[in-house]
Design a protein around this motif. Structure first.
Motif, mmCIF file in Angstrom:
data_model
loop_
_atom_site.group_PDB
_atom_site.id
_atom_site.type_symbol
_atom_site.label_atom_id
_atom_site.label_comp_id
_atom_site.label_asym_id
_atom_site.label_seq_id
_atom_site.Cartn_x
_atom_site.Cartn_y
_atom_site.Cartn_z
ATOM 1 N N VAL A 204 44.670 49.632 32.359
ATOM 2 C CA VAL A 204 43.447 49.926 33.463
ATOM 3 C C VAL A 204 43.153 51.310 33.640
ATOM 4 O O VAL A 204 41.994 51.863 33.343
ATOM 5 N N ARG A 205 44.378 52.369 33.609
ATOM 6 C CA ARG A 205 43.979 53.763 33.441
ATOM 7 C C ARG A 205 43.288 54.120 32.267
ATOM 8 O O ARG A 205 42.214 54.751 32.197
ATOM 9 N N GLN A 206 43.772 53.537 31.121
ATOM 10 C CA GLN A 206 43.180 53.962 29.797
ATOM 11 C C GLN A 206 41.685 53.496 29.629
ATOM 12 O O GLN A 206 40.874 53.949 29.076
ATOM 13 N N ILE A 207 41.581 52.185 29.959
ATOM 14 C CA ILE A 207 40.045 51.561 30.078
ATOM 15 C C ILE A 207 39.255 52.457 30.924
ATOM 16 O O ILE A 207 38.024 52.860 30.479
ATOM 17 N N ALA A 208 39.667 52.739 31.962
ATOM 18 C CA ALA A 208 38.898 53.795 32.834
ATOM 19 C C ALA A 208 38.494 54.975 32.474
ATOM 20 O O ALA A 208 37.359 55.527 32.215
ATOM 21 N N GLU A 209 39.457 55.634 31.854
ATOM 22 C CA GLU A 209 39.252 57.001 31.067
ATOM 23 C C GLU A 209 38.263 56.821 29.921
ATOM 24 O O GLU A 209 37.291 57.572 29.809
ATOM 25 N N ALA A 210 38.422 55.804 29.047
ATOM 26 C CA ALA A 210 37.595 55.565 27.946
ATOM 27 C C ALA A 210 36.116 55.157 28.206
ATOM 28 O O ALA A 210 35.256 55.306 27.782
ATOM 29 N N GLY A 211 35.928 54.360 29.473
ATOM 30 C CA GLY A 211 34.907 54.201 29.755
ATOM 31 C C GLY A 211 34.141 54.834 30.834
ATOM 32 O O GLY A 211 32.831 54.709 31.213
ATOM 33 N N ASP A 212 34.703 56.007 31.082
ATOM 34 C CA ASP A 212 34.175 56.972 32.268
ATOM 35 C C ASP A 212 33.954 56.161 33.645
ATOM 36 O O ASP A 212 32.963 56.012 34.199
ATOM 37 N N LEU A 213 34.914 55.395 33.971
ATOM 38 C CA LEU A 213 34.853 54.502 35.090
ATOM 39 C C LEU A 213 36.040 54.710 35.922
ATOM 40 O O LEU A 213 37.133 55.308 35.660
ATOM 41 N N GLU B 26 38.888 53.192 38.454
ATOM 42 C CA GLU B 26 39.845 51.968 38.544
ATOM 43 C C GLU B 26 39.335 50.681 38.990
ATOM 44 O O GLU B 26 39.479 49.523 38.413
ATOM 45 N N SER B 27 38.680 50.899 39.973
ATOM 46 C CA SER B 27 37.980 49.836 40.630
ATOM 47 C C SER B 27 37.149 49.119 39.979
ATOM 48 O O SER B 27 36.865 48.095 40.147
ATOM 49 N N ALA B 28 36.364 49.710 39.290
ATOM 50 C CA ALA B 28 35.198 49.315 38.574
ATOM 51 C C ALA B 28 35.909 48.445 37.099
ATOM 52 O O ALA B 28 35.375 47.459 37.090
ATOM 53 N N VAL B 29 37.011 48.968 36.922
ATOM 54 C CA VAL B 29 37.563 48.177 35.531
ATOM 55 C C VAL B 29 38.076 46.781 36.360
ATOM 56 O O VAL B 29 38.012 45.728 35.739
ATOM 57 N N PHE B 30 38.638 46.838 37.415
ATOM 58 C CA PHE B 30 39.170 45.828 37.990
ATOM 59 C C PHE B 30 37.912 44.736 38.340
ATOM 60 O O PHE B 30 38.022 43.527 38.184
ATOM 61 N N GLU B 31 36.720 45.242 38.952
ATOM 62 C CA GLU B 31 35.563 44.373 39.155
ATOM 63 C C GLU B 31 35.008 43.775 38.036
ATOM 64 O O GLU B 31 34.954 42.811 37.902
ATOM 65 N N ARG B 32 35.211 44.745 36.655
ATOM 66 C CA ARG B 32 34.706 44.110 35.403
ATOM 67 C C ARG B 32 35.467 42.987 35.011
ATOM 68 O O ARG B 32 35.128 41.719 34.578
ATOM 69 N N LEU C 128 37.608 40.966 36.802
ATOM 70 C CA LEU C 128 37.408 39.828 37.660
ATOM 71 C C LEU C 128 36.098 39.139 37.282
ATOM 72 O O LEU C 128 36.133 37.831 36.933
ATOM 73 N N GLU C 129 35.026 39.853 36.899
ATOM 74 C CA GLU C 129 33.687 39.056 36.405
ATOM 75 C C GLU C 129 34.072 38.446 35.104
ATOM 76 O O GLU C 129 33.548 37.152 35.111
ATOM 77 N N ARG C 130 34.452 39.171 34.179
ATOM 78 C CA ARG C 130 34.770 38.500 33.004
ATOM 79 C C ARG C 130 35.736 37.275 32.976
ATOM 80 O O ARG C 130 35.504 36.379 32.563
ATOM 81 N N GLY C 131 36.774 37.476 33.641
ATOM 82 C CA GLY C 131 37.693 36.243 34.101
ATOM 83 C C GLY C 131 37.123 35.109 34.672
ATOM 84 O O GLY C 131 37.309 33.907 34.184
ATOM 85 N N ILE C 132 36.346 35.298 35.872
ATOM 86 C CA ILE C 132 35.485 34.241 36.444
ATOM 87 C C ILE C 132 34.506 33.556 35.302
ATOM 88 O O ILE C 132 34.477 32.130 35.447
ATOM 89 N N GLU C 133 33.926 34.395 34.769
ATOM 90 C CA GLU C 133 32.875 33.682 33.673
ATOM 91 C C GLU C 133 33.776 32.812 32.639
ATOM 92 O O GLU C 133 33.384 31.826 32.536
ATOM 93 N N ASP C 134 34.753 33.107 32.123
ATOM 94 C CA ASP C 134 35.536 32.666 31.058
ATOM 95 C C ASP C 134 36.033 31.067 31.707
ATOM 96 O O ASP C 134 36.311 30.100 31.086
#
Length: 83
Positions: free
Chosen positions: A9-18, A20-26, A28-34
């Motif tokens: 999560v930390r690495q994704i947040a850093e890479a996407g300039d997000l 950590e809350s935004a990473v978790f939100e995304r 969750l959205e992807r998981g629900i969609e799948d």
């Protein structure tokens, strides 16, 4: 496992300039969609939804791909049973 997830999560947040809350939100959205796609396709293959309803809910591409994948598996099973 929890430490590994936190690190990802930390690495994704850093890479996407997000945040950590935004990473978790995304995530969750992807998981629900799948999960939603899985439910719709299962209902379609079980005959609880017709093809057009499934396409309307998850899109033609996903339905056609699932149909191709199912066909390939059925061919493999048939080949295995009759080899």
């Amino acid at each position: 496992m929890a430490a590994e997830i936190s690190e990802r999560v930390r690495q994704i947040a850093e890479a996407g300039d997000l945040t950590e809350s935004a990473v978790f939100e995304r995530a969750l959205e992807r998981g629900i969609e799948d999960l939603w796609v899985d439910v719709v396709l299962s209902r379609y293959f079980e005959g609880e939804l017709d093809r057009e309803d499934a396409i309307e809910r998850v899109g033609r591409t996903k339905v056609e791909r699932a149909e191709r994948e199912r066909s390939v598996v059925e061919e493999d099973v048939d080949w295995g049973l009759n080899a």
